[in-house]
Design a protein around this motif. Structure first.
Motif, PDB file in Angstrom:
ATOM      1  N   ARG A 143       0.877  -1.457  -0.428  1.00 50.38           N
ATOM      2  CA  ARG A 143      -0.229   0.030  -0.315  1.00 50.38           C
ATOM      3  C   ARG A 143       1.250   1.640  -0.404  1.00 50.38           C
ATOM      4  N   TYR A 144       1.953   1.006   0.383  1.00 48.78           N
ATOM      5  CA  TYR A 144       2.921   2.237   0.449  1.00 48.78           C
ATOM      6  C   TYR A 144       4.025   2.179  -0.460  1.00 48.78           C
ATOM      7  N   ASP A 145       4.895   1.816   0.090  1.00 53.49           N
ATOM      8  CA  ASP A 145       5.783   1.472  -0.839  1.00 53.49           C
ATOM      9  C   ASP A 145       6.205   1.274  -2.150  1.00 53.49           C
ATOM     10  N   ASN A 146       5.446   0.148  -2.614  1.00 54.68           N
ATOM     11  CA  ASN A 146       5.571  -0.487  -4.123  1.00 54.68           C
ATOM     12  C   ASN A 146       4.721   0.174  -4.774  1.00 54.68           C
ATOM     13  N   VAL A 147       3.785   1.202  -4.961  1.00 49.40           N
ATOM     14  CA  VAL A 147       2.500   1.724  -5.108  1.00 49.40           C
ATOM     15  C   VAL A 147       3.350   3.093  -5.625  1.00 49.40           C
ATOM     16  N   PRO A 148       2.441   3.801  -6.880  1.00 47.28           N
ATOM     17  CA  PRO A 148       2.873   5.100  -7.329  1.00 47.28           C
ATOM     18  C   PRO A 148       2.474   6.058  -6.319  1.00 47.28           C
ATOM     19  N   TYR A 149       2.905   7.064  -5.354  1.00 48.87           N
ATOM     20  CA  TYR A 149       2.375   8.439  -5.040  1.00 48.87           C
ATOM     21  C   TYR A 149       2.128   7.481  -3.519  1.00 48.87           C
ATOM     22  N   GLY A 150       2.691   6.183  -3.306  1.00 45.39           N
ATOM     23  CA  GLY A 150       2.307   5.353  -2.222  1.00 45.39           C
ATOM     24  C   GLY A 150       2.638   5.705  -1.118  1.00 45.39           C
ATOM     25  N   THR A 151       4.035   6.888  -0.560  1.00 50.40           N
ATOM     26  CA  THR A 151       4.209   7.484   0.586  1.00 50.40           C
ATOM     27  C   THR A 151       3.699   8.682   0.812  1.00 50.40           C
ATOM     28  N   ALA A 152       2.778   9.394   0.137  1.00 53.58           N
ATOM     29  CA  ALA A 152       2.696  10.066   0.113  1.00 53.58           C
ATOM     30  C   ALA A 152       2.512  11.088   1.420  1.00 53.58           C
ATOM     31  N   PHE A 153       0.945  10.499   1.556  1.00 54.29           N
ATOM     32  CA  PHE A 153       0.752  10.364   2.991  1.00 54.29           C
ATOM     33  C   PHE A 153       1.709  10.856   4.524  1.00 54.29           C
ATOM     34  N   GLU A 154       2.486   9.943   3.604  1.00 51.94           N
ATOM     35  CA  GLU A 154       3.544   9.468   5.148  1.00 51.94           C
ATOM     36  C   GLU A 154       4.297  10.855   5.138  1.00 51.94           C
ATOM     37  N   ARG A 155       4.279  10.971   3.746  1.00 54.79           N
ATOM     38  CA  ARG A 155       5.586  11.693   3.880  1.00 54.79           C
ATOM     39  C   ARG A 155       4.743  14.089   4.053  1.00 54.79           C
ATOM     40  N   LEU A 156       3.901  14.213   4.039  1.00 51.67           N
ATOM     41  CA  LEU A 156       3.400  14.597   3.783  1.00 51.67           C
ATOM     42  C   LEU A 156       2.708  15.120   5.573  1.00 51.67           C
ATOM     43  N   THR A 157       2.334  14.122   6.038  1.00 48.58           N
ATOM     44  CA  THR A 157       2.514  14.214   7.542  1.00 48.58           C
ATOM     45  C   THR A 157       3.216  14.612   8.392  1.00 48.58           C
ATOM     46  N   ALA A 158       4.700  14.001   8.201  1.00 50.20           N
ATOM     47  CA  ALA A 158       6.029  14.778   8.414  1.00 50.20           C
ATOM     48  C   ALA A 158       6.476  15.939   8.086  1.00 50.20           C
ATOM     49  N   LEU A 159       6.182  16.293   7.294  1.00 44.27           N
ATOM     50  CA  LEU A 159       6.313  17.990   6.934  1.00 44.27           C
ATOM     51  C   LEU A 159       4.954  19.045   7.595  1.00 44.27           C
ATOM     52  N   ALA A 160       4.254  18.448   7.567  1.00 45.67           N
ATOM     53  CA  ALA A 160       3.011  19.077   8.456  1.00 45.67           C
ATOM     54  C   ALA A 160       3.366  19.315   9.979  1.00 45.67           C
ATOM     55  N   ASN A 161       4.088  17.887  10.705  1.00 45.05           N
ATOM     56  CA  ASN A 161       3.591  18.107  12.327  1.00 45.05           C
ATOM     57  C   ASN A 161       5.047  17.832  12.465  1.00 45.05           C
ATOM     58  N   PRO A 162       6.084  18.137  12.835  1.00 41.57           N
ATOM     59  CA  PRO A 162       8.051  18.296  13.654  1.00 41.57           C
ATOM     60  C   PRO A 162       8.137  17.189  14.102  1.00 41.57           C
ATOM     61  N   ALA A 163       9.470  17.301  13.824  1.00 41.81           N
ATOM     62  CA  ALA A 163       9.736  15.789  14.077  1.00 41.81           C
ATOM     63  C   ALA A 163       9.486  15.471  15.852  1.00 41.81           C
ATOM     64  N   GLY A 164       9.330  14.842  16.294  1.00 46.21           N
ATOM     65  CA  GLY A 164       8.584  14.648  17.675  1.00 46.21           C
ATOM     66  C   GLY A 164       7.898  14.952  18.743  1.00 46.21           C
ATOM     67  N   HIS A 165       6.393  15.125  17.200  1.00 44.39           N
ATOM     68  CA  HIS A 165       5.229  15.210  17.479  1.00 44.39           C
ATOM     69  C   HIS A 165       4.175  13.629  17.697  1.00 44.39           C
ATOM     70  N   PRO A 166       3.211  14.349  18.567  1.00 43.20           N
ATOM     71  CA  PRO A 166       2.910  13.140  18.291  1.00 43.20           C
ATOM     72  C   PRO A 166       2.089  12.405  17.280  1.00 43.20           C
ATOM     73  N   TYR A 167       1.771  13.144  16.470  1.00 48.26           N
ATOM     74  CA  TYR A 167       1.587  12.814  14.720  1.00 48.26           C
ATOM     75  C   TYR A 167       2.375  13.109  13.598  1.00 48.26           C
ATOM     76  N   HIS A 168       4.041  13.571  13.484  1.00 50.50           N
ATOM     77  CA  HIS A 168       4.608  12.827  12.664  1.00 50.50           C
ATOM     78  C   HIS A 168       4.629  12.145  12.006  1.00 50.50           C
ATOM     79  N   HIS A 169       4.495  10.553  12.578  1.00 48.15           N
ATOM     80  CA  HIS A 169       4.415   9.343  11.908  1.00 48.15           C
ATOM     81  C   HIS A 169       2.758   8.908  11.454  1.00 48.15           C
ATOM     82  N   THR A 170       2.558   8.482  11.169  1.00 46.70           N
ATOM     83  CA  THR A 170       1.722   7.781  10.389  1.00 46.70           C
ATOM     84  C   THR A 170       1.249   6.238  11.036  1.00 46.70           C
TER      85      THR A 170
END
Length: 471
Positions: A146-173
């Motif tokens: 669902r993520y690593d081997n499909v087109p745009y699969g990691t987009a949600f993970e990447r955008l969540t990390a960009l919108a929430n700083p490192a160490g924030h409880p919502y930084h990772h999915t």
């Protein structure tokens, strides 16, 4: 709202009653005798926001482990018993909760309640290294598929990390990292269960063709003897400034069908009037083929093959708006970005037209009523409002709150939040392996389209928001 709760109650609308067992389990019952089915929904107040660094993905991994057997039901028996009785079932994990649900023929309700109580009360007796390794591999394979081997699969993970700083409880999915999944031990899983899978950390809703007195007696019989546990730590603070403060940007070079522009904006917390206003704003801007962005980019300019804007509602952190645009072949990114900024600026300056407001409210009203008038959807919403906001009755008045929002409030939230300094942007540049075909891009599922269908926690949320178990 919707059909009557009973054949005789022609004007009373939907209703729900609340109860609490001595061990802390909250129970919400809602009668609906329209069809001979009953929905059982169990929300645990635990999701990826409760995880600690180095053990991401544990909430989702444990959701899978809950289908691996308990004291009285071995192996895949939970699925087998429910399906043999004519029911359906699954479970999902989000940032803020883990839920399990069955829809059964009404005369099989007792079976579903017994199964849920058995694994709440006795799963640790069956949890061993073999089941842990089995489900660890399942979750890792799910990540690949669902993520690593499909087109745009990691987009949600990447955008969540960009919108929430490192160490924030919502930084990772909720899907977690491969390294953390490998590091999870049997004792980690057992400690997680003891901490979070307690009656006082759960809400059970039962909706449908039920006898409330008999249903409550079954709940007491099967859940009442499960010991209480009060050892849950407080989740980490998810508060953030209203604005990101500056535009952040990441470019991904990947074998994808076409260029893509995806952005996340911080929005008001779920459960507020401002979040409902934001939902309406995004519906006008990007909620379907009548939206402004679709009309501008896809129909008029023909610079994109898909253009959507949706809302990921979050209660413990700022909600997020998700923009997803797949570009037409040969179109430059700057052309699309300029058009998007023009449409957002025009909306902030003018607000929605009366016709757009009416259409957006009707669209959200239909989506809410579609959920509330099915037994499974209503059971899920009753749990959601009980767990996240403390009051399941709020689910029954949600439609009215959306319809009360004014054009001025919709314009205000767009003006205050849909700004360049509150934007995390992800750009996909094709490496050439798949070409840059518009037809191929049009077939890809969009984050914004999925987010727009969310009423939290369900299969139609952004990829990592609603991780699910499979039979």
């Amino acid at each position: 709202m919707g059909h009557p709760a009973t054949p005789e109650a022609h004007s009373s609308g939907l209703t729900a009653t609340e109860h609490r067992l001595a061990n802390g389990l909250r129970v919400v019952l809602s009668e609906d005798h329209l069809t001979p089915v009953a929905a059982v929904c169990l929300w645990y107040d635990v999701g990826s926001r409760h995880e600690v660094e180095g053990r991401t993905g544990l909430a989702h991994l444990f959701e899978h482990l809950m289908f691996q057997g308990s004291a009285s039901v071995s192996g895949n028996g939970h699925f087998e018993l429910v399906q043999a009785a004519g029911g359906s079932l699954n479970g999902t994990t989000s940032f803020e909760r883990t839920n399990y649900f069955e829809t059964m023929p009404a005369h099989q309700l007792e079976l579903a309640l017994w199964l849920e109580a058995d694994r709440m009360g006795s799963l640790l007796t069956a949890l061993d290294e073999q089941s842990l390794e089995n489900q660890r591999d399942v979750v890792k394979n799910e990540r690949r598929q669902r993520y690593d081997n499909v087109p745009y699969g990691t987009a949600f993970e990447r955008l969540t990390a960009l919108a929430n700083p490192a160490g924030h409880p919502y930084h990772h999915t909720p899907i977690g990292s491969m390294a953390d999944l490998d590091a999870a031990s049997l004792e980690d899983a057992r400690a997680f269960f003891r901490t979070y899978y307690a009656p006082g950390n759960a809400v059970l809703s039962v909706v449908g063709d039920i006898d409330p007195e008999q249903t409550l007696a079954w709940v007491e019989k099967y859940f009442g003897s499960i010991p209480a546990h009060q050892g849950k730590p407080q989740p980490r603070d998810g508060s953030l400034p209203d604005l990101i403060g500056e535009g952040v940007r990441e470019v991904v070079l990947e074998d994808v069908p076409s260029r893509a522009l995806m952005s996340a904006y911080r929005l008001p917390h779920d459960g507020t009037r401002e979040a409902d206003a934001a939902d309406l704003a995004l519906t006008v801007l990007g909620g379907g083929e009548s939206s402004r962005l679709h009309n501008r980019l896809v129909r008029r300019d023909r610079t994109a093959v898909t253009a959507g804007f949706g809302l990921l509602r979050l209660a413990g952190a700022p909600s997020l708006a998700w923009l997803d645009v797949k570009l037409s072949s040969g179109v430059e990114l700057s052309e699309v970005e300029t058009a998007v900024d023009e449409e957002l600026a025009r909306f902030a300056a003018e607000g929605p037209t009366p016709e757009e407001m009416e259409r957006a409210q009707a669209q959200l009203e239909r989506e809410w009523l579609d959920r509330l008038t099915t037994v499974s959807g209503r059971a899920d919403e009753l749990c959601r409002y009980a767990v996240l906001f403390g009051d399941p009755q709020l689910a029954l008045t949600a439609v009215g709150r959306v319809l009360e929002v004014t054009r001025e409030e919709v314009q205000a939230v767009a003006r205050e939040r849909l700004r360049p300094d509150n934007r995390a942007t992800l750009v996909y540049e094709p490496t050439g392996g798949s070409g840059n075909g518009a037809d191929e891009a049009d077939e890809e599922a969009g984050i914004a389209a999925e987010a727009g269908g969310q009423a939290d926690g369900e299969a139609g949320t952004p990829a990592a928001q609603g991780e699910g178990a499979e039979a």
